[in-house]
Design an enzyme around this catalytic site. Structure first.
Site, mmCIF file in Angstrom:
data_model
loop_
_atom_site.group_PDB
_atom_site.id
_atom_site.type_symbol
_atom_site.label_atom_id
_atom_site.label_comp_id
_atom_site.label_asym_id
_atom_site.label_seq_id
_atom_site.Cartn_x
_atom_site.Cartn_y
_atom_site.Cartn_z
ATOM 1 N N ASP A 24 57.228 8.602 43.359
ATOM 2 C CA ASP A 24 57.281 9.531 42.232
ATOM 3 C C ASP A 24 58.160 10.725 42.608
ATOM 4 O O ASP A 24 57.872 11.414 43.576
ATOM 5 C CB ASP A 24 55.852 9.993 41.896
ATOM 6 N N ASN A 26 58.958 13.361 40.436
ATOM 7 C CA ASN A 26 58.790 14.603 39.657
ATOM 8 C C ASN A 26 57.339 15.039 39.486
ATOM 9 O O ASN A 26 57.037 15.877 38.640
ATOM 10 C CB ASN A 26 59.452 14.445 38.282
ATOM 11 N N ASP A 28 54.600 13.690 38.299
ATOM 12 C CA ASP A 28 53.699 13.320 37.198
ATOM 13 C C ASP A 28 52.745 12.189 37.604
ATOM 14 O O ASP A 28 51.985 11.686 36.784
ATOM 15 C CB ASP A 28 54.480 12.942 35.930
ATOM 16 N N ASP A 32 59.084 6.377 39.760
ATOM 17 C CA ASP A 32 60.213 6.400 38.836
ATOM 18 C C ASP A 32 61.510 6.006 39.529
ATOM 19 O O ASP A 32 61.541 5.775 40.735
ATOM 20 C CB ASP A 32 60.320 7.788 38.182
ATOM 21 N N HIS A 331 52.933 -8.223 42.727
ATOM 22 C CA HIS A 331 52.170 -7.208 41.995
ATOM 23 C C HIS A 331 50.962 -7.789 41.269
ATOM 24 O O HIS A 331 50.194 -7.038 40.671
ATOM 25 C CB HIS A 331 53.094 -6.519 40.988
ATOM 26 N N ASP A 332 50.811 -9.113 41.265
ATOM 27 C CA ASP A 332 49.659 -9.761 40.622
ATOM 28 C C ASP A 332 48.648 -10.262 41.641
ATOM 29 O O ASP A 332 47.614 -10.817 41.251
ATOM 30 C CB ASP A 332 50.115 -10.980 39.805
#
Ligand code: TEU
Ligand code: CA
Length: 553
Positions: A24, A26, A28, A32, A331-332
């Protein structure tokens, strides 16, 4: 096979990024694209050739980006198209290619096509999706959705049902419609013209449905298992050949199909050496071993013999005919070291290296899932509230409410099999939130980040990270790792995975102890100087707990 066709994608190592959990930039709490740009140096240092980027397109995120509302836009949380272009450009300058996730079995229900489609039966986009009349107030058939409930959603506007194989916010596209296919090919060309390097194709084995839409057998749960009517359907190869002619063959790109339910025979067609469809497919036999009455929701552990049987079958039966992809996690899936290795502190590092060695010496293109190169583990969340994944949450509700599985059992199954096991933030350093974000992460960081993180592993020459780095370097230096033929040495052995790769006059032997015990092993007769890589120092004719070694013979 000495005369096998050479290809850059056979020689490559792929690294999968799940953007939401990678970095990340920024604060949040959501990973990203600028975060990825910041970490390209790290990937270069690891040595990978290709990034597979999970979806970054515009999406309402019912399924973390696998529900796309605009294929030609980047979702706001991840950044802008300028950020994307900058990432692609920087990656290319560093010699790293990027392949995109192509999700075209379904779109989001917020995609403009579906917004139109549901308006009226006469709408020009009506046939972009699969609409059917109900049966006396019930759905058109008994098919269940992967994420729970019926696969059909009633729509009051036109008093009909639409098919969604996954979430109800993921309506299935109607591939029978040539306009749909053309629209998909246009979109693919648009990305290829931008300069991307290929596609990982989400559930591409499901795009052709049996047009009879018959009821399906009920196995566990409440709904019919539609697999035989939706996977590897009647026209799937026709569609992929068309896609290949229209798009793929025009670019120097790589393609990998996610082909749930694929068999060896089907794989030879999808990923045949003749190159009429895709370059390779992901098969899921090894990750489905142990699945039971309620599918993946079980605590059964995979036996080594079964694992070897499946891996070996794919190795030998595709030999010279089609190309394998090699993976233990994505990712699964749960974290590979937690599932196939041993994530107790005393064995985690060694067993993570053993699994890496075992996989990277097999024949096929290896995939590393972010954090696997650090030996990241399942987080073992204690509470349902810690989970974010729609599949996990829906399965918990459906199976516990129907009284089929107790809450305690279901929480235990989630700890072992939830997709969120792979989705906790990447562990970059020992700082706040493992260095992933300055804010509050969208899903909790695994508390073991103080012991397991990239900064620490990059400093430690004996780390899992450096072991992966070495495996990748070996692959570049030794064609045998890419093109050699595979042979299992002791398929019946319950403790050791032993195989060889043979290439012309050369032969590499690979020995992996899958247990936490020392196992005598006559096959371990390596001569001095013959060792390519190992996860212990020299030992005698025995394999220490989770020992792995590859050597020339
Ligand atoms: O996964 C397809 C698929 O078959 C999965 O639903 C799988 O059965 C399940 O995740 C195992 O737990 C692809 C994507 O990889 C997945 O992330 C998406 O949710 C799914 O398609 C729908 O697009
Ligand atoms: Ca962010």
């Amino acid at each position: 096979m000495e005369n096998e066709k050479r290809a850059w994608w056979k020689e490559a190592v792929v690294y999968q990024i799940y953007p939401k959990s990678f970095m990340d930039s920024n604060g949040d709490g959501i990973g990203d694209i600028r975060g990825i740009i910041d970490k390209l140096d790290y990937l270069k240092e690891l040595g990978i050739d290709v990034i597979w980027l999970s979806p970054v397109y515009q999406s309402p995120n019912a399924d973390n980006g696998y529900d796309i509302s605009d294929y030609r836009a980047i979702q706001r949380e991840f950044g802008s198209m300028d950020d994307f272009d900058e990432m692609l450009d920087k990656a290319h300058k560093m010699g790293i290619r990027i392949i995109m996730d192509l999700v075209v079995n379904h779109t989001s229900d917020e995609h403009a096509w579906f917004v139109e489609s549901r308006k009226t039966k006469e709408n020009p986009y009506r046939d972009y999706y699969i609409w059917k009349e109900g049966r006396e107030g019930c759905p058109p058939n008994n098919w269940g959705a992967v994420f729970g409930g019926s696969a059909w959603e009633y729509d009051r506007e036109t008093d009909m049902y639409y098919l969604h194989s996954f979430h109800k916010k993921q309506p299935d596209l109607n591939w029978e419609n040539q306009e749909v296919r053309n629209a998909v090919y246009d979109m693919m060309r648009w990305w290829c013209d931008k300069g991307i390097d290929g596609f990982r194709m989400d559930v591409i084995s499901m795009i052709s449905k049996d047009q009879g839409f018959p009821d399906a057998p009920v196995r566990g749960g409440l709904y019919g298992d539609s697999g035989e009517f939706t996977m590897n359907g009647p026209r799937v190869h026709e569609f992929l050949k068309e896609m290949n002619r229209e798009v793929l063959s025009k670019y120097d790109i790589m393609t990998v199909g996610e082909t749930a339910g694929v068999t060896i025979e089907e794989a030879k067609r999808y990923a045949g050496e003749s190159g009429e469809e895709l370059n390779m497919v992901f098969q899921f036999e090894h990750t489905s071993l142990g699945d039971g009455r309620y599918g993946k929701w079980t605590d059964a552990r995979v036996s080594l013999c079964d694992f070897k049987d499946v891996m070996g079958k794919w190795q030998t039966e595709l030999e010279g005919k089609a190309w394998n992809s090699l993976f233990l996690g994505n990712h699964d899936q749960p974290r590979s070291v937690s599932r196939f290795g041993d994530d107790r502190p005393e064995f985690r590092k060694t067993s993570a290296k053993m699994l890496a060695l075992c996989l990277h010496f097999m024949k096929g293109t290896p995939y590393i899932y972010q954090g696997e190169e650090l030996g990241m583990t399942n987080p073992y969340f204690d509470r349902l509230e810690d989970y974010r994944d729609v599949e996990s949450i829906h399965a918990y509700q459906e199976l516990t409410e129907a009284g089929l599985v107790s809450k305690e059992d279901m929480l235990r199954f989630l700890k072992l099999r939830s997709r969120d096991n792979a989705r906790t933030p990447m562990q970059w350093n020992g700082g706040d939130n493992a260095g992933f974000t300055q804010g509050k992460p969208w899903i909790d960081v695994n508390p073991n980040y103080l012991q397991i993180n990239a900064e620490q592993e990059r400093r430690d020459p004996d780390s899992v990270f450096h072991f992966y780095q070495k495996l990748i370097r070996l692959r570049k230096a030794n064609e045998i790792m890419v093109y050699g033929a595979y042979r299992d040495l002791i398929p019946q052995d319950e403790n050791i995975f032993a195989y060889e790769r043979i290439y012309g006059e050369k032969c590499v032997r690979v020995l992996c102890n899958f247990t936490d015990r020392t196992i005598p092993c006559e096959l371990k007769n390596c001569k001095e100087g013959s060792i390519l890589i190992q996860n212990y120092g020299d030992t005698e004719r025995a394999l220490l707990p989770y020992e792995a070694v590859a050597f020339w013979i």
